[in-house]
Design a protein around this motif. Structure first.
Motif, PDB file in Angstrom:
ATOM      1  N   MET A   1      27.327  36.190  40.840  1.00 61.80           N
ATOM      2  CA  MET A   1      28.154  36.343  40.094  1.00 61.80           C
ATOM      3  C   MET A   1      28.877  34.703  40.412  1.00 61.80           C
ATOM      4  O   MET A   1      28.806  34.470  41.628  1.00 61.80           O
ATOM      5  CB  MET A   1      29.250  37.152  40.547  1.00 61.80           C
ATOM      6  CG  MET A   1      30.563  37.680  39.431  1.00 61.80           C
ATOM      7  SD  MET A   1      31.478  38.799  39.928  1.00 61.80           S
ATOM      8  CE  MET A   1      30.979  40.085  39.112  1.00 61.80           C
ATOM      9  N   THR A   2      29.652  34.222  39.449  1.00 58.75           N
ATOM     10  CA  THR A   2      30.082  32.907  39.796  1.00 58.75           C
ATOM     11  C   THR A   2      31.496  32.801  40.173  1.00 58.75           C
ATOM     12  O   THR A   2      32.191  33.926  40.248  1.00 58.75           O
ATOM     13  CB  THR A   2      30.153  32.225  38.175  1.00 58.75           C
ATOM     14  OG1 THR A   2      31.198  32.876  37.462  1.00 58.75           O
ATOM     15  CG2 THR A   2      28.663  31.936  37.609  1.00 58.75           C
ATOM     16  N   ASN A   3      31.829  31.794  40.648  1.00 57.80           N
ATOM     17  CA  ASN A   3      33.347  31.934  41.216  1.00 57.80           C
ATOM     18  C   ASN A   3      34.502  32.048  40.281  1.00 57.80           C
ATOM     19  O   ASN A   3      35.195  32.517  40.673  1.00 57.80           O
ATOM     20  CB  ASN A   3      33.463  30.395  41.886  1.00 57.80           C
ATOM     21  CG  ASN A   3      32.747  29.980  43.009  1.00 57.80           C
ATOM     22  OD1 ASN A   3      32.451  31.012  43.713  1.00 57.80           O
ATOM     23  ND2 ASN A   3      32.724  28.839  43.483  1.00 57.80           N
ATOM     24  N   THR A   4      34.315  31.831  38.954  1.00 60.43           N
ATOM     25  CA  THR A   4      35.075  31.846  38.105  1.00 60.43           C
ATOM     26  C   THR A   4      35.311  33.531  37.812  1.00 60.43           C
ATOM     27  O   THR A   4      36.309  34.030  37.650  1.00 60.43           O
ATOM     28  CB  THR A   4      34.599  31.500  36.586  1.00 60.43           C
ATOM     29  OG1 THR A   4      34.101  30.032  36.861  1.00 60.43           O
ATOM     30  CG2 THR A   4      35.807  31.279  35.647  1.00 60.43           C
ATOM     31  N   GLY A   5      34.072  34.385  37.672  1.00 60.64           N
ATOM     32  CA  GLY A   5      34.167  35.680  37.567  1.00 60.64           C
ATOM     33  C   GLY A   5      34.980  36.526  39.036  1.00 60.64           C
ATOM     34  O   GLY A   5      35.646  37.386  38.730  1.00 60.64           O
ATOM     35  N   ILE A   6      34.629  35.902  39.989  1.00 60.20           N
ATOM     36  CA  ILE A   6      35.272  36.403  41.243  1.00 60.20           C
ATOM     37  C   ILE A   6      36.839  36.137  41.165  1.00 60.20           C
ATOM     38  O   ILE A   6      37.579  36.976  41.606  1.00 60.20           O
ATOM     39  CB  ILE A   6      34.790  35.854  42.560  1.00 60.20           C
ATOM     40  CG1 ILE A   6      33.142  36.222  42.550  1.00 60.20           C
ATOM     41  CG2 ILE A   6      35.601  36.060  43.538  1.00 60.20           C
ATOM     42  CD1 ILE A   6      32.497  35.519  43.900  1.00 60.20           C
ATOM     43  N   ARG A   7      37.244  34.958  40.676  1.00 60.52           N
ATOM     44  CA  ARG A   7      38.461  34.603  40.733  1.00 60.52           C
ATOM     45  C   ARG A   7      39.292  35.436  39.801  1.00 60.52           C
ATOM     46  O   ARG A   7      40.416  35.883  39.710  1.00 60.52           O
ATOM     47  CB  ARG A   7      38.788  33.174  40.458  1.00 60.52           C
ATOM     48  CG  ARG A   7      38.843  32.173  41.432  1.00 60.52           C
ATOM     49  CD  ARG A   7      39.015  30.708  41.116  1.00 60.52           C
ATOM     50  NE  ARG A   7      38.283  29.842  41.985  1.00 60.52           N
ATOM     51  CZ  ARG A   7      37.966  28.652  41.433  1.00 60.52           C
ATOM     52  NH1 ARG A   7      38.252  28.186  40.356  1.00 60.52           N
ATOM     53  NH2 ARG A   7      37.527  28.010  42.557  1.00 60.52           N
TER      54      ARG A   7
END
Length: 138
Positions: free
Chosen positions: A1-7
């Motif tokens: 998962m990317t940082n944007t998805g986690i945020r």
């Protein structure tokens, strides 16, 4: 998962938790109609109790609450000490004074008569308190 998805997941979770906390806080503030009526009854102004003059005798009842040792407690609301002037008495007195003033302006009463009545009313105002107090303390 990317940082944007986690945020995004973290922001959605944070908003959901804030919303749940606000809902729980507001749910605690809700009161039933019975609770609201009880609170309104506690906040209502106390009714005045007029006590008769005792002419020097010990009063039969007191407007104050008392502790078991006999000392008065001042936590309870106090009541009126005497009967207050009602609206009809105030209106009657206002009419008398207005009529006197109108008679003076119209010239139907002499200045001496007007001053005599003013002095009479001022004497009544000055003497009424001490006279009433002496009647109460007899």
């Amino acid at each position: 998962m990317t940082n944007t998805g986690i945020r995004t997941i973290a922001n959605v979770t944070r908003i959901a938790l804030i919303g749940a906390a606000a809902a729980m806080a507001l749910a605690g503030c809700m009161r039933t109609p019975e609770e609201k009526a009880e609170i309104a009854a506690r906040r209502a102004a106390p009714t005045a109790v007029v006590m008769n003059a005792t002419k020097g005798e010990a009063p039969t009842e007191s407007g104050l609450s008392h502790y078991r040792d006999g000392y008065p407690g001042f936590g309870a609301p106090l009541t009126a000490a005497n009967v207050q002037m009602n609206d009809e008495e105030a209106a009657g007195l206002q009419q008398k004074l207005t009529a006197l003033s109108n008679r003076r302006k119209a010239g139907t009463i002499t200045e001496a008569e007007y001053q005599r009545r003013v002095a009479e009313y001022r004497k009544l105002a000055a003497d009424h308190g001490p006279e009433t107090l002496s009647e109460i303390t007899k």
